[in-house]
Design an enzyme around this catalytic site. Structure first.
Site, PDB file in Angstrom:
ATOM      1  N   SER A  49      33.670  58.953  43.131  1.00 37.84           N
ATOM      2  CA  SER A  49      33.558  57.959  42.068  1.00 37.84           C
ATOM      3  C   SER A  49      32.091  57.845  41.677  1.00 37.84           C
ATOM      4  CB  SER A  49      34.120  56.614  42.527  1.00 37.84           C
ATOM      5  OG  SER A  49      34.145  55.704  41.450  1.00 37.84           O
ATOM      6  N   GLU A  50      31.812  57.851  40.365  1.00 34.32           N
ATOM      7  CA  GLU A  50      30.431  57.930  39.888  1.00 34.32           C
ATOM      8  C   GLU A  50      29.518  56.863  40.474  1.00 34.32           C
ATOM      9  OE1 GLU A  50      33.335  58.261  38.122  1.00 34.32           O
ATOM     10  OE2 GLU A  50      32.729  57.985  36.033  1.00 34.32           O
ATOM     11  N   ASN A  51      30.089  55.700  40.788  1.00 36.74           N
ATOM     12  CA  ASN A  51      29.238  54.605  41.242  1.00 36.74           C
ATOM     13  C   ASN A  51      28.860  54.725  42.712  1.00 36.74           C
ATOM     14  OD1 ASN A  51      32.009  54.073  41.643  1.00 36.74           O
ATOM     15  ND2 ASN A  51      31.565  51.936  42.077  1.00 36.74           N
TER      16      ASN A  51
END
Lengths: 219, 227, 219, 227
Positions: A49-51
């Site tokens: 997940s990008e975060n």
């Protein structure tokens, strides 16, 4: 054509079936998120997940949400054993550096040369939200698209050339719609599989670019 | 089940080809994956380009590989150091090529390779002979040199803890180039002192997430160090 | 002139006295390393080492060396409470990004415009070892030099223009030698302090560029 | 004795000037230094440029600051999201400027600012309208866009553990932009949930070394979260 074709869950299952064990996969916000639940329990696929998460797990049970653990879609998630946290620059280094085996994104349009438009609904929109879409589209080893075959108005989303603002050029290699699974090849769109209730003729009518038949198409 | 652990050194080094670019972690004697490096001699790959901070010391590890004639070219920041006898002999004899890169530029070129950045501007080296023939640009009133990413075919690193997904930690100053090089190669091979169960490494503490690592060879510490 | 001037320990003490509490400092390999021991015990100065340490402490007692804890000079060191480990790219991000308040380096030559030569003894040397010198010289907020005033042959090391290959251009702001403390200003070398046994005339004779007298010079 | 801890919010925000560029950490609701952001209203600085992933949500934190008319310009990747009502009103009324940056480019521009890299090439955005008027270069057969470092005057971050030297850790997905922005500003101010003794944070576990942090304000967790 009358069939609505595969449901979203069925689409997710078709995509999930093509993801081998050990791949690092980023699932775009929206429909692609459904793929996570469709991966067989005995197959280890590592979700990014990008975060700043690797090894993202399913949604927590009601009441068990951890306020500090969300995904890029801002939903509460869990972390598998073997997961890791990192910051945004490291997270996008993974993406841009080609370490993500597969990213599955939604789309407004995909062109037969692999161009993707999925972030802005018109050139005139002055405040579109790009998020990580351009980084994922430009950086992942493979970009697949999961989308309805047409717009709500019945207009093709698979086209000769995108009219919507582009996200990235020539990146999409496979498309899974409610009606068909299509590869994007140097020769253009190639039909790999289609829903049993739709004829090739109808499918071609709903597709805005020429659709080659592959020998492997089940009919 | 994902399991990146390999049982033998042969398995760890399988498939490394002649002409490959090998990133070798470590700084000084700390964090050097000496077993992996030395075993490249038996593995047989020739004509290698090695990227490492130092050009080897004594007759072990990288120096041993160089002495065996397998290294065509070395890219490093500090070729001459105490004990770099093998390098110096080869270099004087014209048997090895050398590219000198400032240490921070070396680290950043590796980081760029891992992060998908093909080139970047840096103030380091501007106006010096190491920037000769490099593109220069004035940005905001200061001069910078354009440097290129430095990717490897293979990275050899030394880790402390590892698990079957390939997550790694390092020990103290052993993190050095290891954690950067692990991101910069197509094939990253780690020798680790401890191989632990999945989940035993706190997700907040993982330094190299498994996405960057393909093979892990466990090499327990000698007893006198394992205390 | 006959005096050898300040000893290396005295030079280190003079430099240390100018470092305020709270600075982040990188001490180059060689003579500058002596500064660490000269910082008063009640003053917290945080030492950085290129190989991934902040909060570096003194050498360990004999027999207490940790094989995994060395500095950029490859000597065994310790870590203070509050220290941190990081990798080489992060370490040089600190340097290049201007986060190090001060770097003290040795030098072959320093020019009156602040140019530094400290890494290669001739243009002809085909295998000089640059290490982190260029990064530190170009990146630190302040670069001070600690060096003998002349070479062993008595030739000036403070010059109009460096003859040795350059490390960085216009970066040195202060020089501490065995004979004097000199600021590098837009007007050139300015004498801030000198050893009591040497006259200004002799000092000028041993300096290869003009040496302005500051009002603050103790004579 | 170094002690970066400050006792009051006024002390934490002292000296922030009109026209400053403020980097605001957090992603979604996680890791947002809301107290610091909202307190900028009383602090009084005007005409701010804010760099953040989102353009605020609801009427708290960044949205509250924007509603108070203090933000002239926002640089973000995702201006429109659930609840970005304040931004949308201001934007429609022409009262706020917007620069949209892809999320990974935003992170890398901040990282570059912290690392002394003034500009770098990236594949992200090539051929799209976000790369319009940007320099393009072909490197190794692929096209890249030149992007500039994005430094801040001030960074506001939310930490989990902090000590008096300014070392920080974060909590799970709260690391996000916080750890990057902390490196990219002249003045980094952290609000932390736990303030611990020097040495209590394992040096292997520090995420943001104190060199990047100037002020720390301790803000204990509400009881229901501190369990």
């Amino acid at each position: 054509m009358s069939a609505a074709g595969w449901s979203r869950r069925e689409m997710a299952a078709r995509v999930a079936a093509e993801i081998p064990e050990g791949w690092y996969v980023n699932l775009g916000i929206g429909i692609p998120t459904l793929i996570a639940d469709a991966i067989p329990d005995d197959r280890e696929v590592v979700l990014h997940s990008e975060n700043g998460l690797l090894g993202m797990g399913p949604a927590p049970e009601k009441g068990q949400e951890d306020p500090w653990l969300i995904n890029a879609g801002k939903q509460h998630v869990t972390l598998h054993k073997g997961g890791a946290f990192f910051h945004h620059a490291d997270s996008f280094a993974m993406i841009r550096g080609g370490h993500i085996d597969l990213c599955v994104l939604g789309a407004y349009e995909v062109a037969s040369n692999g161009d993707l438009a999925n972030w802005a609904i018109s050139e005139a929109d002055a405040a579109p939200a790009v998020g990580g879409a351009m980084d994922l589209a430009a950086g992942a080893k493979r970009v697949w698209v999961m989308t309805e075959h047409t717009t709500r108005d019945g207009a093709p989303k698979l086209v000769e050339q995108c009219r919507y603002p582009l996200t990235a050029l020539g990146v999409v290699s496979r498309i899974c719609t409610n009606l068909a699974v299509i590869d994007v090849t140097p020769a253009g769109f190639v039909l790999r599989d289609k829903h049993q209730d739709i004829s090739i003729e109808d499918l071609r009518r709903l597709t805005g670019a020429s659709l080659l038949a592959a020998e492997t198409v089940h009919v | 089940m994902i399991n990146k652990s390999v049982a033998t050194i042969e398995e760890a080094l399988a498939g490394i080809e002649d002409g490959a670019t090998i990133l070798v972690g470590g700084f000084g004697a700390v964090g050097q994956p000496d077993l992996l490096i030395e075993s490249l001699i038996d593995q047989g790959a020739r004509d290698l380009t090695v990227v490492a901070n130092n050009a080897g010391a004594g007759r072990v590890g990288l120096a041993k590989l160089m002495e065996a004639g397998r290294v065509r070219r070395i890219i490093c920041s500090f070729p001459r150091s105490a004990g770099s006898v093998v390098f110096e002999d080869l270099f004087r004899a014209g048997k090895i090529e050398l590219e000198i890169v400032p240490q921070g530029t070396l680290a950043e070129r590796l980081r760029a390779a891992g992060a998908g950045i093909p080139a970047f501007f840096t103030p380091t080296g501007y106006g010096t002979k190491l920037a000769k023939d490099k593109e220069v640009r004035e940005i905001g009133g200061r001069f910078y040199v354009l440097e290129q990413a430095l990717p490897g075919d293979v990275a050899l690193v030394e880790a402390w803890f590892a698990d079957r997904w390939g997550n790694l930690t390092y020990q103290k100053s052993g993190r050095n180039f290891n954690a950067v090089m692990a991101t910069a190669a197509k094939l990253t091979i780690a020798q680790t002192h401890y191989f632990v169960e999945l989940g035993a490494i706190d997700p907040e503490v993982v330094v190299t997430p498994g996405i960057f690592v393909q093979r892990i060879l466990t090499l327990p510490l000698p007893k006198e160090l394992a205390a």
